[in-house]
Design a protein around this motif. Sequence first.
Motif, PDB file in Angstrom:
ATOM      1  N   ILE A  92       9.159  11.334  -4.691  1.00 11.48           N
ATOM      2  CA  ILE A  92       9.670  10.289  -3.801  1.00 11.48           C
ATOM      3  C   ILE A  92      11.121  10.643  -3.515  1.00 11.48           C
ATOM      4  CG2 ILE A  92      10.169   7.830  -3.516  1.00 11.48           C
ATOM      5  CD1 ILE A  92       8.066   7.274  -5.705  1.00 11.48           C
ATOM      6  N   SER A  93      11.432  10.969  -2.262  1.00  9.42           N
ATOM      7  CA  SER A  93      12.814  11.305  -1.896  1.00  9.42           C
ATOM      8  C   SER A  93      12.982  11.123  -0.403  1.00  9.42           C
ATOM      9  CB  SER A  93      13.140  12.748  -2.278  1.00  9.42           C
ATOM     10  OG  SER A  93      14.416  13.089  -1.775  1.00  9.42           O
ATOM     11  N   ASN A  94      14.185  10.707  -0.009  1.00  8.51           N
ATOM     12  CA  ASN A  94      14.486  10.501   1.408  1.00  8.51           C
ATOM     13  C   ASN A  94      14.889  11.795   2.100  1.00  8.51           C
ATOM     14  OD1 ASN A  94      16.529   9.624  -0.616  1.00  8.51           O
ATOM     15  ND2 ASN A  94      17.879  10.116   1.104  1.00  8.51           N
ATOM     16  N   ASN A  95      14.975  12.911   1.373  1.00 12.56           N
ATOM     17  CA  ASN A  95      15.379  14.167   2.014  1.00 12.56           C
ATOM     18  C   ASN A  95      14.166  14.813   2.686  1.00 12.56           C
ATOM     19  OD1 ASN A  95      17.289  16.010   2.820  1.00 12.56           O
ATOM     20  ND2 ASN A  95      17.325  17.132   0.887  1.00 12.56           N
ATOM     21  N   LEU A  96      14.391  15.887   3.410  1.00  9.80           N
ATOM     22  CA  LEU A  96      13.280  16.579   4.097  1.00  9.80           C
ATOM     23  C   LEU A  96      13.642  18.051   4.288  1.00  9.80           C
ATOM     24  CD1 LEU A  96      13.980  16.960   7.483  1.00  9.80           C
ATOM     25  CD2 LEU A  96      14.063  14.505   7.217  1.00  9.80           C
ATOM     26  N   GLY A  97      12.605  18.847   4.526  1.00 10.21           N
ATOM     27  CA  GLY A  97      12.832  20.272   4.791  1.00 10.21           C
ATOM     28  C   GLY A  97      12.953  21.107   3.526  1.00 10.21           C
TER      29      GLY A  97
ATOM     30  N   ALA B 107       0.837  -1.206   0.000  1.00 13.40           N
ATOM     31  CA  ALA B 107       0.000   0.000   0.000  1.00 13.40           C
ATOM     32  C   ALA B 107       0.873   1.257   0.000  1.00 13.40           C
ATOM     33  CB  ALA B 107      -0.925  -0.016   1.216  1.00 13.40           C
ATOM     34  N   ALA B 108       1.945   1.216   0.798  1.00 11.86           N
ATOM     35  CA  ALA B 108       2.840   2.385   0.864  1.00 11.86           C
ATOM     36  C   ALA B 108       3.507   2.622  -0.490  1.00 11.86           C
ATOM     37  CB  ALA B 108       3.893   2.171   1.950  1.00 11.86           C
ATOM     38  N   PHE B 109       3.968   1.559  -1.132  1.00  9.79           N
ATOM     39  CA  PHE B 109       4.619   1.706  -2.440  1.00  9.79           C
ATOM     40  C   PHE B 109       3.606   2.190  -3.494  1.00  9.79           C
ATOM     41  CE2 PHE B 109       8.872  -0.811  -2.545  1.00  9.79           C
ATOM     42  CZ  PHE B 109       9.247  -0.282  -1.323  1.00  9.79           C
ATOM     43  N   ASN B 110       2.392   1.625  -3.478  1.00 10.41           N
ATOM     44  CA  ASN B 110       1.364   2.069  -4.438  1.00 10.41           C
ATOM     45  C   ASN B 110       1.076   3.551  -4.261  1.00 10.41           C
ATOM     46  OD1 ASN B 110       1.099  -0.470  -5.508  1.00 10.41           O
ATOM     47  ND2 ASN B 110      -0.667  -1.038  -4.238  1.00 10.41           N
ATOM     48  N   PHE B 111       0.991   3.971  -2.998  1.00  8.50           N
ATOM     49  CA  PHE B 111       0.747   5.389  -2.695  1.00  8.50           C
ATOM     50  C   PHE B 111       1.872   6.253  -3.272  1.00  8.50           C
ATOM     51  CE2 PHE B 111       1.865   8.935   0.087  1.00  8.50           C
ATOM     52  CZ  PHE B 111       0.704   9.673   0.063  1.00  8.50           C
ATOM     53  N   LEU B 112       3.110   5.875  -2.960  1.00 10.59           N
ATOM     54  CA  LEU B 112       4.259   6.680  -3.407  1.00 10.59           C
ATOM     55  C   LEU B 112       4.310   6.739  -4.936  1.00 10.59           C
ATOM     56  CD1 LEU B 112       6.924   5.402  -0.857  1.00 10.59           C
ATOM     57  CD2 LEU B 112       6.011   7.720  -0.970  1.00 10.59           C
ATOM     58  N   ASN B 113       4.050   5.604  -5.572  1.00 11.23           N
ATOM     59  CA  ASN B 113       4.159   5.549  -7.030  1.00 11.23           C
ATOM     60  C   ASN B 113       3.047   6.324  -7.731  1.00 11.23           C
ATOM     61  OD1 ASN B 113       6.437   3.991  -6.804  1.00 11.23           O
ATOM     62  ND2 ASN B 113       5.363   2.044  -6.970  1.00 11.23           N
ATOM     63  N   ALA B 114       1.955   6.597  -7.020  1.00  7.34           N
ATOM     64  CA  ALA B 114       0.829   7.316  -7.635  1.00  7.34           C
ATOM     65  C   ALA B 114       0.915   8.832  -7.437  1.00  7.34           C
ATOM     66  CB  ALA B 114      -0.485   6.782  -7.060  1.00  7.34           C
ATOM     67  N   LEU B 115       1.891   9.302  -6.666  1.00  9.60           N
ATOM     68  CA  LEU B 115       2.008  10.750  -6.436  1.00  9.60           C
ATOM     69  C   LEU B 115       2.445  11.450  -7.714  1.00  9.60           C
ATOM     70  CD1 LEU B 115       3.865  10.589  -2.990  1.00  9.60           C
ATOM     71  CD2 LEU B 115       1.565  11.540  -3.352  1.00  9.60           C
TER      72      LEU B 115
ATOM     73  N   THR C 131      15.539   5.586   4.683  1.00  8.60           N
ATOM     74  CA  THR C 131      16.247   6.258   5.784  1.00  8.60           C
ATOM     75  C   THR C 131      16.538   5.352   6.973  1.00  8.60           C
ATOM     76  OG1 THR C 131      14.086   6.965   6.588  1.00  8.60           O
ATOM     77  CG2 THR C 131      15.330   8.548   5.273  1.00  8.60           C
ATOM     78  N   HIS C 132      15.713   4.329   7.184  1.00  8.83           N
ATOM     79  CA  HIS C 132      15.866   3.490   8.374  1.00  8.83           C
ATOM     80  C   HIS C 132      16.268   2.062   8.031  1.00  8.83           C
ATOM     81  CE1 HIS C 132      14.248   7.055  10.101  1.00  8.83           C
ATOM     82  NE2 HIS C 132      14.433   6.578  11.321  1.00  8.83           N
ATOM     83  N   ARG C 133      16.829   1.854   6.820  1.00  4.43           N
ATOM     84  CA  ARG C 133      17.205   0.495   6.485  1.00  4.43           C
ATOM     85  C   ARG C 133      18.496   0.075   7.188  1.00  4.43           C
ATOM     86  NH1 ARG C 133      16.841  -0.872   0.796  1.00  4.43           N
ATOM     87  NH2 ARG C 133      17.801  -2.818   1.381  1.00  4.43           N
ATOM     88  N   ALA C 134      19.278   1.073   7.699  1.00  2.00           N
ATOM     89  CA  ALA C 134      20.495   0.734   8.463  1.00  2.00           C
ATOM     90  C   ALA C 134      20.135   0.118   9.817  1.00  2.00           C
ATOM     91  CB  ALA C 134      21.370   1.970   8.665  1.00  2.00           C
ATOM     92  N   MET C 135      18.882   0.282  10.257  1.00  2.00           N
ATOM     93  CA  MET C 135      18.441  -0.327  11.525  1.00  2.00           C
ATOM     94  C   MET C 135      18.037  -1.776  11.247  1.00  2.00           C
ATOM     95  SD  MET C 135      16.150   2.795  13.007  1.00  2.00           S
ATOM     96  CE  MET C 135      15.462   2.162  14.486  1.00  2.00           C
ATOM     97  N   SER C 136      18.222  -2.630  12.251  1.00  2.00           N
ATOM     98  CA  SER C 136      17.784  -4.017  12.086  1.00  2.00           C
ATOM     99  C   SER C 136      16.246  -4.040  12.100  1.00  2.00           C
ATOM    100  CB  SER C 136      18.327  -4.871  13.226  1.00  2.00           C
ATOM    101  OG  SER C 136      17.744  -4.459  14.435  1.00  2.00           O
ATOM    102  N   ALA C 137      15.672  -5.157  11.587  1.00  3.75           N
ATOM    103  CA  ALA C 137      14.209  -5.284  11.575  1.00  3.75           C
ATOM    104  C   ALA C 137      13.669  -5.204  13.003  1.00  3.75           C
ATOM    105  CB  ALA C 137      13.810  -6.603  10.924  1.00  3.75           C
TER     106      ALA C 137
ATOM    107  N   HIS D 156       9.595   6.011   2.071  1.00  8.47           N
ATOM    108  CA  HIS D 156       9.209   4.811   2.789  1.00  8.47           C
ATOM    109  C   HIS D 156      10.380   4.491   3.728  1.00  8.47           C
ATOM    110  CE1 HIS D 156       8.760   0.272   3.017  1.00  8.47           C
ATOM    111  NE2 HIS D 156       7.589   0.711   3.422  1.00  8.47           N
ATOM    112  N   PRO D 157      10.302   4.918   5.006  1.00 11.13           N
ATOM    113  CA  PRO D 157      11.475   4.839   5.882  1.00 11.13           C
ATOM    114  C   PRO D 157      12.086   3.437   5.987  1.00 11.13           C
ATOM    115  CG  PRO D 157       9.773   6.174   6.897  1.00 11.13           C
ATOM    116  CD  PRO D 157       9.161   5.578   5.675  1.00 11.13           C
ATOM    117  N   ALA D 158      11.254   2.391   6.048  1.00 15.29           N
ATOM    118  CA  ALA D 158      11.795   1.045   6.292  1.00 15.29           C
ATOM    119  C   ALA D 158      12.793   0.620   5.225  1.00 15.29           C
ATOM    120  CB  ALA D 158      10.650   0.033   6.387  1.00 15.29           C
ATOM    121  N   THR D 159      12.605   1.099   3.977  1.00 11.63           N
ATOM    122  CA  THR D 159      13.520   0.681   2.906  1.00 11.63           C
ATOM    123  C   THR D 159      14.495   1.783   2.507  1.00 11.63           C
ATOM    124  OG1 THR D 159      11.792   1.291   1.310  1.00 11.63           O
ATOM    125  CG2 THR D 159      11.989  -1.054   1.876  1.00 11.63           C
TER     126      THR D 159
END
Length: 401
Positions: free
Chosen positions: A341-346, A328-336, A359-365, A354-357
């Motif tokens: 779609i970018s990991n930057n902010l501000g 659902a998150a990927f479908n949402f992002l792809n339809a914008l 900005t936050h992929r360096a964290m373990s599951a 999509h943080p899990a894949t």
Amino acid sequence: MTPSDTPEDPALWEDATRLVRGGLARTPYGETSEALFLTQSFVYATAEEADARFAGSGPGPHFVYSRYANPTTQMFEDRLALLEGAERCRSTASGMSAIAVALTGLLRAGDHVVSGRALFGSCRWILSNHLPRFGVETTAVYGPDLDAWRAAVRPNTKVFFIETPANPLLEMSDIAGVCAIAREIGARVVVDNVFATPIFQKPLTLGADVVAYSATKHIDGGGRVLGGAILCSHQIMEEAYRDLLRHTGPALSPFNAWVLLKGMETLDLRVRRQSETAAALADRLAEHSKVVRIFYPTREDHPQYAIAKKQMTGGGNLVAFDLGSQAAAFNFLNALEIVDISNNLGDAKSLATHPATTTHRAMSAEQRAEVGVTDGCVRLSVGLEGVTDLARDLSRALEAA
Ligand SMILES: Cc1ncc(COP(=O)(O)O)c(C=O)c1O
């Protein structure tokens, strides 16, 4: 009005004035815009003058090498220090170099750090993977729970590290509450204030010792350059950071400092407008049937709404929400169509990730699960586009989710 005999005291200025005029050091040419000193080094009329400048004695400025200091980066540092209400500021090449220096400058082997567990992925990596290699122990706690911070204290606890609101779900920690615990045990408090921005949260006034920024984000605001900053008292800067910065060299480029100075001129206007738009969009998202959970600091349904009310003067430009699954998150992002779609902010442009894949992929599951970063989470950095256009783009993308 008659001209005043005494010059204006910049400490009396409003933030908007500090952002435009703070730190401005004009050359004898009288340029309107801040001068860009794109130089690595400086020359001296005589060997005696070089000797005096390196010793920091004699008249005039003491610039000797841009790894140590540069007139343009100093203007940026002085402007940000004035805005933050800090005695000193030093700039760095990125936000992560600011965080790395802010922490390591206060620590030595055998020390212990307590942090919130909801952190930007690279900050969590420094605490979980990097500091332990140098004999520094770390404990990550549930940030909103002051008892958890207190319970984590050990005899060797020297630093508390807070990111609030935290990336990406805007979990908040009580800065004044953590600072009170730190004072009892003589530890220092370092705050990553990126999400709140210096406009909406002033950690030094709440008792923090050190504030760190990624200037890459709102301070630039145009997605152009990387930069970072460390702000603190004169004493901490001299004792903890001056030599570390000088000899390890994570210096900000003067060109980037110049871009950031221009970015600061519009910071107050930009983040207030972005925050207004973000609050309106968060309310609309919350009503949509496909949004399982919504996170925005100044919404009453935010789990730490009381903390936001206490320490923030605005909600900021970041909104997070859960769409239930990665698909659902990927479908949402792809339809914008407007939001990128970018990991930057501000940025002036609205950006979603999509943080899990990303900005936050360096964290373990396990670490992601612990802080609620599910596969359905999306983080939206609201830009300066029109609110109606953004609302339409989000609605369209939600239909595809
Ligand atoms: C909360 C937070 N701190 C630090 C950083 C690191 O900043 P930089 O990318 O400038 O190194 C980021 C980057 O996204 C961030 O979100």
